[in-house]
Scaffold this active site. Structure first.
Site, short mmCIF file in Angstrom:
data_model
loop_
_atom_site.label_atom_id
_atom_site.label_comp_id
_atom_site.label_asym_id
_atom_site.label_seq_id
_atom_site.Cartn_x
_atom_site.Cartn_y
_atom_site.Cartn_z
N GLU A 156 40.88 -108.14 43.34
CA GLU A 156 41.57 -109.21 42.61
C GLU A 156 41.52 -110.49 43.44
OE1 GLU A 156 43.31 -109.99 39.62
OE2 GLU A 156 43.61 -111.89 40.67
N HIS A 165 72.46 -91.39 22.71
CA HIS A 165 72.38 -90.68 23.98
C HIS A 165 71.83 -89.29 23.76
CE1 HIS A 165 73.45 -89.37 27.99
NE2 HIS A 165 73.92 -88.25 27.46
N GLU A 208 32.43 -110.82 8.12
CA GLU A 208 32.41 -110.18 9.45
C GLU A 208 30.99 -109.74 9.74
OE1 GLU A 208 34.50 -109.42 12.27
OE2 GLU A 208 32.48 -108.80 12.84
P1 FAD Z 1 38.54 -110.49 17.40
O1 FAD Z 1 39.32 -109.27 17.32
O2 FAD Z 1 37.73 -110.79 18.57
O3 FAD Z 1 37.72 -110.59 16.05
C1 FAD Z 1 36.82 -111.62 15.80
C2 FAD Z 1 35.73 -111.09 14.89
O4 FAD Z 1 34.95 -112.19 14.44
C3 FAD Z 1 34.76 -110.15 15.59
O5 FAD Z 1 34.71 -108.88 14.95
C4 FAD Z 1 33.40 -110.85 15.50
O6 FAD Z 1 32.32 -109.95 15.25
C5 FAD Z 1 33.62 -111.76 14.29
N1 FAD Z 1 32.76 -112.95 14.29
C6 FAD Z 1 32.57 -113.84 15.31
N2 FAD Z 1 31.76 -114.84 14.90
C7 FAD Z 1 31.43 -114.56 13.62
C8 FAD Z 1 30.62 -115.22 12.65
N3 FAD Z 1 29.99 -116.39 12.91
N4 FAD Z 1 30.50 -114.66 11.42
C9 FAD Z 1 31.14 -113.48 11.12
N5 FAD Z 1 31.91 -112.83 12.00
C10 FAD Z 1 32.05 -113.36 13.21
N6 FAD Z 1 45.46 -106.81 22.51
C11 FAD Z 1 46.68 -106.25 22.28
O7 FAD Z 1 47.55 -106.89 21.68
N7 FAD Z 1 46.96 -104.98 22.69
C12 FAD Z 1 46.07 -104.24 23.36
O8 FAD Z 1 46.36 -103.10 23.72
C13 FAD Z 1 44.80 -104.79 23.63
N8 FAD Z 1 43.87 -104.07 24.28
C14 FAD Z 1 42.65 -104.62 24.50
C15 FAD Z 1 41.70 -103.87 25.20
C16 FAD Z 1 40.45 -104.39 25.44
C17 FAD Z 1 39.45 -103.55 26.19
C18 FAD Z 1 40.12 -105.69 24.98
C19 FAD Z 1 38.75 -106.25 25.21
C20 FAD Z 1 41.04 -106.45 24.29
C21 FAD Z 1 42.32 -105.93 24.06
N9 FAD Z 1 43.30 -106.65 23.39
C22 FAD Z 1 44.53 -106.11 23.17
C23 FAD Z 1 43.05 -108.02 22.91
C24 FAD Z 1 42.73 -108.01 21.39
O9 FAD Z 1 41.61 -107.20 21.16
C25 FAD Z 1 42.47 -109.42 20.91
O10 FAD Z 1 43.54 -110.26 21.27
C26 FAD Z 1 42.30 -109.45 19.40
O11 FAD Z 1 41.25 -108.62 18.99
C27 FAD Z 1 42.05 -110.88 18.91
O12 FAD Z 1 41.90 -110.87 17.52
P2 FAD Z 1 41.04 -111.98 16.76
O13 FAD Z 1 41.12 -111.64 15.32
O14 FAD Z 1 41.46 -113.32 17.19
O15 FAD Z 1 39.56 -111.80 17.29
P1 NAD Z 2 43.45 -110.90 32.47
O1 NAD Z 2 43.57 -112.36 32.35
O2 NAD Z 2 44.55 -110.02 32.07
O3 NAD Z 2 43.13 -110.52 33.99
C1 NAD Z 2 42.03 -111.05 34.68
C2 NAD Z 2 42.31 -110.89 36.17
O4 NAD Z 2 41.13 -111.19 36.85
C3 NAD Z 2 43.40 -111.82 36.67
O5 NAD Z 2 44.30 -111.09 37.46
C4 NAD Z 2 42.63 -112.85 37.48
O6 NAD Z 2 43.37 -113.40 38.55
C5 NAD Z 2 41.46 -112.02 37.97
N1 NAD Z 2 40.26 -112.78 38.29
C6 NAD Z 2 39.76 -113.88 37.67
N2 NAD Z 2 38.60 -114.25 38.24
C7 NAD Z 2 38.35 -113.35 39.24
C8 NAD Z 2 37.29 -113.19 40.17
N3 NAD Z 2 36.25 -114.02 40.18
N4 NAD Z 2 37.36 -112.16 41.04
C9 NAD Z 2 38.42 -111.29 41.02
N5 NAD Z 2 39.44 -111.41 40.16
C10 NAD Z 2 39.39 -112.42 39.27
O7 NAD Z 2 42.09 -110.55 31.69
P2 NAD Z 2 41.48 -109.14 31.27
O8 NAD Z 2 42.13 -108.04 31.97
O9 NAD Z 2 40.00 -109.31 31.35
O10 NAD Z 2 41.88 -109.08 29.74
C11 NAD Z 2 41.39 -110.06 28.80
C12 NAD Z 2 42.34 -110.29 27.67
O11 NAD Z 2 42.47 -109.14 26.87
C13 NAD Z 2 43.71 -110.66 28.18
O12 NAD Z 2 44.05 -111.90 27.63
C14 NAD Z 2 44.62 -109.61 27.67
O13 NAD Z 2 45.79 -110.16 27.15
C15 NAD Z 2 43.83 -108.90 26.60
N6 NAD Z 2 44.13 -107.46 26.72
C16 NAD Z 2 45.37 -107.04 26.38
C17 NAD Z 2 45.72 -105.72 26.55
C18 NAD Z 2 47.08 -105.26 26.18
O14 NAD Z 2 47.78 -106.00 25.50
N7 NAD Z 2 47.50 -104.07 26.57
C19 NAD Z 2 44.81 -104.82 27.06
C20 NAD Z 2 43.56 -105.29 27.43
C21 NAD Z 2 43.24 -106.62 27.23
#
Ligand code: FAD
Ligand code: NAD
Length: 464
Positions: A201, A443, A35
């Site tokens: 949006e 309940h 990582e």
């Molecule tokens: P990541 O979590 O992106 O991990 C990949 C890791 O690989 C990173 O730490 C990166 O540094 C490392 N890496 C990349 N390239 C290299 C390399 N060459 N060498 C070494 N390390 C490397 N999902 C949910 O289910 N629930 C949520 O509530 C939710 N909330 C979110 C809120 C936000 C603001 C965001 C941005 C995302 C959210 N997500 C949520 C989505 C969730 O974070 C991702 O789906 C999840 O982290 C994906 O896991 P991953 O292991 O595939 O990748």
């Molecule tokens: P998203 O795909 O949920 O939403 C992106 C939104 O932006 C869509 O409604 C789309 O129509 C709109 N959009 C796209 N291009 C646009 C433009 N040019 N102008 C205006 N609107 C535009 O993506 P996100 O909210 O960025 O989240 C990214 C990923 O992270 C998602 O895949 C989501 O599953 C994951 N995530 C999950 C959680 C959770 O599980 N609670 C929380 C945060 C993020």
């Protein structure tokens, strides 16, 4: 095996990678996880799920203190925002969680290598000057923010989710570009704390991937909470002037442009796969047209011995989907029969009320020509919800018209993210709506609304 030779090397310590590493080690495989960010847990623990939920919880309390507690007879006066303490809470939760993964690595004897990995050849990974050998290499490098041309992110005035989780002061106005999950969750945090939030949006509805009824209901509820929406609108330009940003907006269908000014702009239009620096072109790992690593049903890439899981392979970009894939792949590598049921992956939006869904939406069932029945139950008719002053929303269950099997479920309501688990389990076991309806629910509980929605599939809900 030497210190640089492993059964499995996993690149990326996010929910996909770290869970795969722990499961592989549990199964007796000599495992390393590389990582580069200097902390385990990936996007999710460091700049995603966990910090966003820490701020959602904190801001929920702030709003409750200011607006909701008095109706329960609890008078606290006007609350003061101590943003530094709130951010401190978030940072501590993140640090504790990421350190927790390091502890789990030690406990399970996973070797943690800090650095950026490159795949030099099948079976060979390099980190700086050091070369490591592995029978299997797993790409779990996740995703990054999708940029919006013309709206350059500086993480101060024009921010991605990462910047929006670390603002140093409360903006008076916040424009969120993208009415998806991140936009609504982080928009909710800053609205609760006092910002005027406008969501722009591109499509004609928010949460476009959810059931249509859910999107409509959530727009109404969030609108009542004070969030403004500009739907069917695209942002074509951003212009920074002093401490403000002026955005040029155009109707998606064409027409006159308008301008909107904000203290902070959040770009949340989706995430894209991250494979920079991995050397995939050199080893010949095939990438699809949208940048996702191509895999088959057993997570195999086009190069033997190299696998991929999580956000980098596409599908639902969710932490728990990545985790399921990590476990399934580790089990396959150990000669077992890992499996992920992609039909039963829940998705939750942690606004309030929460939005939770699993399986098909009505729109999807219609498009697929599947005959279905709908059972719906509102939280206004649930005693527990009323006692909590949480009667907004509903449970909606979609069942096969012929077999009664649950095909999808959609909940808007308090604790929807926890309530959905029962319906995910129902789908996993191939249960009918009748099976859930005949299950005794305590309940008074919010879960009774789930039972009643399943009864309603057959037109026999009791309390409505
Ligand atoms: P990541 O979590 O992106 O991990 C990949 C890791 O690989 C990173 O730490 C990166 O540094 C490392 N890496 C990349 N390239 C290299 C390399 N060459 N060498 C070494 N390390 C490397 N999902 C949910 O289910 N629930 C949520 O509530 C939710 N909330 C979110 C809120 C936000 C603001 C965001 C941005 C995302 C959210 N997500 C949520 C989505 C969730 O974070 C991702 O789906 C999840 O982290 C994906 O896991 P991953 O292991 O595939 O990748
Ligand atoms: P998203 O795909 O949920 O939403 C992106 C939104 O932006 C869509 O409604 C789309 O129509 C709109 N959009 C796209 N291009 C646009 C433009 N040019 N102008 C205006 N609107 C535009 O993506 P996100 O909210 O960025 O989240 C990214 C990923 O992270 C998602 O895949 C989501 O599953 C994951 N995530 C999950 C959680 C959770 O599980 N609670 C929380 C945060 C993020």
């Amino acid at each position: 095996m030497s210190d640089t030779s492993f059964d499995v090397i996993i690149i990326g310590g996010g929910p996909g990678g770290y869970v795969a590493a722990i499961r592989a080690a549990q199964l007796g495989l000599k495992t390393a996880c590389i990582e580069k960010r200097g902390a385990l847990g990936g996007t999710c623990l460091n700049v995603g799920c966990i910090p966003s939920k820490a701020l959602l919880s904190a801001s929920h309390h702030f709003e409750a203190a200011g607006h909701h507690l008095a109706s329960f007879g609890v008078k606290v006066g006007k609350p003061d925002l101590d943003l530094a303490t709130m951010m401190g809470h978030k940072d501590k939760v993140v640090a504790d969680n990421t350190k927790g993964i390091e502890f789990l690595f030690k406990k399970n004897k996973v070797t943690y290598i800090v650095g950026a990995a490159t795949i030099a050849a099948p079976g060979q990974v390099t980190v700086g000057e050091t070369s490591y050998a592995a029978k299997a290499i797993v790409i779990a490098t996740g995703s990054e923010v999708t940029p919006l041309p013309g709206v350059e992110i500086d993480e101060e005035t024009i921010v991605s989710s990462t910047g929006a989780l670390a603002l140093k002061s409360l903006p008076k106005s916040l424009v969120v570009i993208g009415g998806g999950v991140i936009g609504l969750e982080l928009g909710t945090v800053w609205r609760r704390l006092g910002a005027q939030v406008t969501v722009v949006e591109f499509l004609d509805k928010i949460l476009p991937f959810n059931d249509g009824e859910v999107s409509k209901q959530m727009q109404r509820i969030l609108g009542r909470q004070g969030m403004a929406f500009k739907l069917g609108t695209k942002v074509t330009k951003a212009h920074r002037k002093g401490k403000h940003v002026t955005l040029t907006l155009e109707p998606a269908a064409g027409g006159a442009a308008e301008e909107i000014t904000a203290d902070v702009v959040l770009v949340a239009i989706g995430r894209r796969p991250y494979t920079d620096g991995l050397g995939l072109e050199t080893v010949g790992v095939k990438i699809g047209p949208r940048g996702f690593v191509e895999i088959d049903g057993a997570f195999r890439t086009s190069v033997p011995g190299i696998y991929a899981i999580g956000d980098v392979v596409g599908g639902a970009m969710l932490a728990h989907k990545a985790e399921e894939e990590g476990v399934a792949l580790a089990e396959m590598l150990a000669g077992q029969h890992g499996h992920v049921n992609y039909e039963a992956i829940p998705a939750v939006v942690y606004t309030w009320p929460e939005v939770a869904s699993v399986g098909k939406s009505e729109e999807q069932l219609k498009a697929e020509g599947v005959a279905y029945k709908v059972g719906k139950f509102p939280f206004t008719a649930n005693g527990r919800a009323r006692s909590m002053n949480e009667s907004e929303g509903f449970v909606k269950v979609l069942a096969d018209a012929r077999t009664d099997r649950v095909l999808g479920a959609h909940i808007v309501g308090a604790n929807a993210g926890d309530l959905i688990a029962e319906l995910v389990m129902a789908m996993e076991f191939g249960a009918s709506a009748e099976d859930v309806a005949r299950t005794c629910h305590a309940h008074p509980g919010l879960g009774e609304a789930v039972k009643e929605a399943c009864l309603a599939v057959d037109g026999r809900a009791i309390h409505i």
